[in-house]
Design a protein around this motif. Structure first.
Motif, PDB file in Angstrom:
ATOM      1  N   PHE A  17       0.829  -1.200   0.000  1.00  0.00           N
ATOM      2  CA  PHE A  17       0.000   0.000   0.000  1.00  0.00           C
ATOM      3  C   PHE A  17       0.864   1.251   0.000  1.00  0.00           C
ATOM      4  CE2 PHE A  17      -2.435  -3.417   1.874  1.00  0.00           C
ATOM      5  CZ  PHE A  17      -3.638  -3.313   1.197  1.00  0.00           C
ATOM      6  N   PHE A  18       0.329   2.323  -0.625  1.00  0.00           N
ATOM      7  CA  PHE A  18       1.134   3.542  -0.740  1.00  0.00           C
ATOM      8  C   PHE A  18       0.255   4.729  -1.137  1.00  0.00           C
ATOM      9  CE2 PHE A  18       4.232   6.496  -2.397  1.00  0.00           C
ATOM     10  CZ  PHE A  18       5.394   6.209  -1.707  1.00  0.00           C
ATOM     11  N   LYS A  24       4.363  14.685   5.933  1.00  0.00           N
ATOM     12  CA  LYS A  24       5.267  13.938   6.816  1.00  0.00           C
ATOM     13  C   LYS A  24       6.687  13.842   6.250  1.00  0.00           C
ATOM     14  CE  LYS A  24       2.099  12.419   9.771  1.00  0.00           C
ATOM     15  NZ  LYS A  24       2.039  12.167  11.132  1.00  0.00           N
ATOM     16  N   CYS A  25       6.809  13.494   4.966  1.00  0.00           N
ATOM     17  CA  CYS A  25       8.150  13.255   4.406  1.00  0.00           C
ATOM     18  C   CYS A  25       8.796  14.516   3.854  1.00  0.00           C
ATOM     19  CB  CYS A  25       8.091  12.194   3.316  1.00  0.00           C
ATOM     20  SG  CYS A  25       7.359  12.776   1.768  1.00  0.00           S
ATOM     21  N   TRP A 143      11.760   2.256   0.650  1.00  0.00           N
ATOM     22  CA  TRP A 143      12.726   3.224   1.152  1.00  0.00           C
ATOM     23  C   TRP A 143      12.175   3.783   2.453  1.00  0.00           C
ATOM     24  CZ3 TRP A 143      14.399   7.993  -2.246  1.00  0.00           C
ATOM     25  CH2 TRP A 143      15.619   8.491  -1.797  1.00  0.00           C
ATOM     26  N   SER A 144      12.973   3.851   3.477  1.00  0.00           N
ATOM     27  CA  SER A 144      12.499   4.256   4.800  1.00  0.00           C
ATOM     28  C   SER A 144      11.868   5.649   4.805  1.00  0.00           C
ATOM     29  CB  SER A 144      13.649   4.195   5.812  1.00  0.00           C
ATOM     30  OG  SER A 144      14.687   5.081   5.424  1.00  0.00           O
ATOM     31  N   ILE A 145      12.320   6.541   3.928  1.00  0.00           N
ATOM     32  CA  ILE A 145      11.736   7.882   3.915  1.00  0.00           C
ATOM     33  C   ILE A 145      10.271   7.861   3.501  1.00  0.00           C
ATOM     34  CG2 ILE A 145      13.937   9.043   3.507  1.00  0.00           C
ATOM     35  CD1 ILE A 145      13.049   9.409   0.559  1.00  0.00           C
ATOM     36  N   CYS A 146       9.832   6.750   2.896  1.00  0.00           N
ATOM     37  CA  CYS A 146       8.437   6.634   2.460  1.00  0.00           C
ATOM     38  C   CYS A 146       7.564   5.891   3.465  1.00  0.00           C
ATOM     39  CB  CYS A 146       8.376   5.948   1.092  1.00  0.00           C
ATOM     40  SG  CYS A 146       9.057   6.953  -0.239  1.00  0.00           S
ATOM     41  N   GLU A 151       2.190   3.847   5.492  1.00  0.00           N
ATOM     42  CA  GLU A 151       1.185   3.860   6.565  1.00  0.00           C
ATOM     43  C   GLU A 151      -0.114   4.484   6.071  1.00  0.00           C
ATOM     44  OE1 GLU A 151       3.194   5.978   9.686  1.00  0.00           O
ATOM     45  OE2 GLU A 151       4.716   4.404   9.891  1.00  0.00           O
ATOM     46  N   LEU A 152      -0.031   5.610   5.373  1.00  0.00           N
ATOM     47  CA  LEU A 152      -1.236   6.268   4.869  1.00  0.00           C
ATOM     48  C   LEU A 152      -1.934   5.383   3.837  1.00  0.00           C
ATOM     49  CD1 LEU A 152      -3.107   8.724   4.821  1.00  0.00           C
ATOM     50  CD2 LEU A 152      -1.573   9.763   3.120  1.00  0.00           C
ATOM     51  N   GLY A 153      -1.165   4.804   2.922  1.00  0.00           N
ATOM     52  CA  GLY A 153      -1.752   3.914   1.922  1.00  0.00           C
ATOM     53  C   GLY A 153      -2.470   2.745   2.549  1.00  0.00           C
ATOM     54  N   GLU A 154      -1.861   2.165   3.588  1.00  0.00           N
ATOM     55  CA  GLU A 154      -2.499   1.035   4.262  1.00  0.00           C
ATOM     56  C   GLU A 154      -3.774   1.467   4.981  1.00  0.00           C
ATOM     57  OE1 GLU A 154      -1.340  -2.896   6.809  1.00  0.00           O
ATOM     58  OE2 GLU A 154       0.178  -1.363   6.511  1.00  0.00           O
TER      59      GLU A 154
END
Length: 189
Positions: A17-18, A24-25, A143-146, A151-154
């Motif tokens: 999910f994305f 946030k990023c 990639w950790s920055i995402c 989380e939002l996609g999920e």
């Protein structure tokens, strides 16, 4: 793995999910990494053509980097990417009033000044495409920055392929995307 025409699509495209979460990023993908955004060879003349129209959207630092290094660079492997400012953020990236990095090319596109949205590698992110002689490997780049985007996609229940519908169609066409959807739906049965 999903095989469509001359593409091999990772199952992660359907299963993970994305949804970008820029609050946030802060657009970290425009500044993190070793190089600028990967460019297709066909995009190089486009950057040349649109530069003067895009230039007013760019930062002084971005303009200086482009004027010193060129509108794109060729790396040690012979691949092309966007120019960067001091080997950090993309020279085409701009900060908005919230300190979020956005694309100056895309802003010019959104304002109706140009017909090119942005490099396809940026439009498709977090998908990365590796082109081989007989097929394209389409993979989800973790990639950790995402993490906020994952989380939002999920939480919204939006898989990668749905979030990236428009750029996937841009890259491979409407029929290809419909086949992808069908393969994913059929796999759920």
């Amino acid at each position: 793995m999903i095989l469509i025409e001359d593409t091999c699509v990772s199952d992660d495209i359907a299963e993970k999910f994305f949804v970008c979460n820029l609050d946030k990023c802060k657009g970290a993908c425009c500044v993190e990494g070793d190089l600028g955004a990967p460019l297709e060879f066909s995009e190089l003349p486009v950057l040349e053509e649109i530069y003067e129209t895009v230039k007013p959207y760019l930062s002084r630092e971005g303009i200086a980097a482009i004027e010193k290094q060129g509108k794109y660079i060729k790396d040690w492997e012979g691949d092309y990417s966007t120019t960067t400012i001091d080997e950090k953020e993309c020279a085409y990236a701009i900060y908005d009033e919230k300190g979020i990095l956005k694309c100056g090319i895309e802003q010019a596109y959104n304002d109706g000044k140009i017909g090119f949205k942005k490099p396809i590698s940026c439009h498709l992110y977090p998908i990365r495409i590796t082109k081989y002689e007989h097929y394209h490997a389409i993979n989800y780049d973790r990639w950790s920055i995402c993490s906020p985007a994952c989380e939002l996609g999920e939480s919204l229940g939006v898989p990668v392929y749905k979030f990236l519908k428009a750029p996937l169609i841009r890259a491979y066409g409407e029929n290809w995307y419909q086949q992808l959807e069908k393969e994913i739906e059929d796999a759920k049965l």
